[in-house]
Scaffold this active site. Sequence first.
Site, PDB file in Angstrom:
ATOM      1  N   ASP A   1       0.616  -1.249  -0.111  1.00 44.35           N
ATOM      2  CA  ASP A   1      -0.222   0.117   0.013  1.00 44.35           C
ATOM      3  C   ASP A   1       0.873   1.194  -0.038  1.00 44.35           C
ATOM      4  OD1 ASP A   1      -2.097  -1.401  -0.013  1.00 44.35           O
ATOM      5  OD2 ASP A   1      -2.931  -1.156   1.997  1.00 44.35           O
TER       6      ASP A   1
ATOM      7  N   ASN B   1      -4.388   9.498   1.628  1.00 48.78           N
ATOM      8  CA  ASN B   1      -5.137   8.746   2.773  1.00 48.78           C
ATOM      9  C   ASN B   1      -5.382   9.796   3.920  1.00 48.78           C
ATOM     10  OD1 ASN B   1      -5.222   6.110   1.796  1.00 48.78           O
ATOM     11  ND2 ASN B   1      -3.656   5.463   3.259  1.00 48.78           N
ATOM     12  N   GLU B   2      -4.656  10.666   4.443  1.00 52.51           N
ATOM     13  CA  GLU B   2      -4.949  11.341   5.412  1.00 52.51           C
ATOM     14  C   GLU B   2      -3.884  12.589   5.777  1.00 52.51           C
ATOM     15  OE1 GLU B   2      -2.211   8.943   6.686  1.00 52.51           O
ATOM     16  OE2 GLU B   2      -4.013   7.928   6.634  1.00 52.51           O
TER      17      GLU B   2
ATOM     18  N   ASP C   1      -2.465  13.179  21.619  1.00 56.53           N
ATOM     19  CA  ASP C   1      -1.191  12.817  20.877  1.00 56.53           C
ATOM     20  C   ASP C   1      -1.377  13.364  19.654  1.00 56.53           C
ATOM     21  OD1 ASP C   1      -0.334  11.308  22.918  1.00 56.53           O
ATOM     22  OD2 ASP C   1      -0.606   9.612  22.191  1.00 56.53           O
TER      23      ASP C   1
ATOM     24  N   ALA D   1     -11.239   7.021   1.334  1.00 56.35           N
ATOM     25  CA  ALA D   1     -10.017   5.901   0.721  1.00 56.35           C
ATOM     26  C   ALA D   1      -9.050   5.425   1.967  1.00 56.35           C
ATOM     27  CB  ALA D   1      -9.539   6.173  -0.600  1.00 56.35           C
TER      28      ALA D   1
ATOM     29  N   ALA E   1      -7.050   3.199   6.870  1.00 58.70           N
ATOM     30  CA  ALA E   1      -5.454   3.125   7.263  1.00 58.70           C
ATOM     31  C   ALA E   1      -5.377   3.774   8.634  1.00 58.70           C
ATOM     32  CB  ALA E   1      -5.036   3.832   6.375  1.00 58.70           C
ATOM     33  N   TYR E   2      -4.651   4.705   8.700  1.00 60.88           N
ATOM     34  CA  TYR E   2      -4.338   5.086  10.287  1.00 60.88           C
ATOM     35  C   TYR E   2      -5.798   5.623  10.983  1.00 60.88           C
ATOM     36  CZ  TYR E   2      -1.484   7.917  13.615  1.00 60.88           C
ATOM     37  OH  TYR E   2      -1.046   8.533  14.578  1.00 60.88           O
ATOM     38  N   ASN E   3      -6.515   6.156  10.370  1.00 66.70           N
ATOM     39  CA  ASN E   3      -7.739   6.550  10.993  1.00 66.70           C
ATOM     40  C   ASN E   3      -8.296   5.330  11.541  1.00 66.70           C
ATOM     41  OD1 ASN E   3     -10.350   8.184  11.325  1.00 66.70           O
ATOM     42  ND2 ASN E   3     -11.285   6.454   9.890  1.00 66.70           N
TER      43      ASN E   3
ATOM     44  N   SER F   1      -7.067   2.791  12.791  1.00 65.13           N
ATOM     45  CA  SER F   1      -6.192   2.300  14.003  1.00 65.13           C
ATOM     46  C   SER F   1      -6.307   3.232  15.108  1.00 65.13           C
ATOM     47  CB  SER F   1      -4.535   2.467  13.578  1.00 65.13           C
ATOM     48  OG  SER F   1      -4.141   1.521  12.625  1.00 65.13           O
TER      49      SER F   1
END
Length: 260
Positions: free
Chosen positions: A49, A119-120, A149, A157, A161-163, A165
């Site tokens: 990815d 992604n972000e 943090d 899309a 991903a990080y979102n 998590s």
Amino acid sequence: MFKAEPHVTRLAFLASDRSEAQEARDALALRYGDAGAESAQVIVALGGDGFMLEVLHAHMASGRPIYGMNRGSVGFLMNEYSEDDLLERINAAERAVIHPLSMRAVDAHGTVHNALAINEVSLLRQTRQTAKLRISIDGKVRLGELSCDGALVATPAGSTAYNLSAHGPIIPLDARVLALTPISAFRPRRWRGALLAHTARVSFEILEADKRPVSAVADNFEVRDVLEVHVAEDRDKSMIMLFDAGRSLEERVLAEQFSV
């Protein structure tokens, strides 16, 4: 701008630096020929990815569709790897149109940095000190102080991903919304984020920036010691990703919501 042709016969193969990706590129180029990125109708990305994001960024202006095959460790955005029937798979593939986020970040020296994120866009504390952020939507302050943090704005899309998590929501591609998600929020502890219209303009002001420095990251582009960050969807830019029939990105995002 590249215009898609009805039947794909010319491919270009790009590979990450992993040995299995390089070997796949050589095998596929020998079997199907490599027209080069400037002449190809479709670019085939071989890797994970992370490499897919690199290819999307590099070829965003060309408008050429990107078809990924997994030769890396993570492959949510990739199709399964197979050397057989590649042209048939690509010609039958389903399309996903992705619009990136634009990030405008001002650092402590007053320098303005612009970047795009597929992604972000994420804000992250740089030291052991908790970050303090003031968040405005379309010019109106919605959260006067968030101790955390960090925080992020994710596209549909990128919502898996990080979102994901960070315990943010998974967003269907056609929902026309963005996710605003805190990362390890300390105060207000119960705030879990928000879903925003895709037209929303999100602004972050870093409070006590000298004591609590924050970095801003648009995919893999990082700016250190930011004072303010502005994020919005860029509808003038788009990318086309290709997925095997029956395995569209929309289907993957939907299926992820029922995974256990």
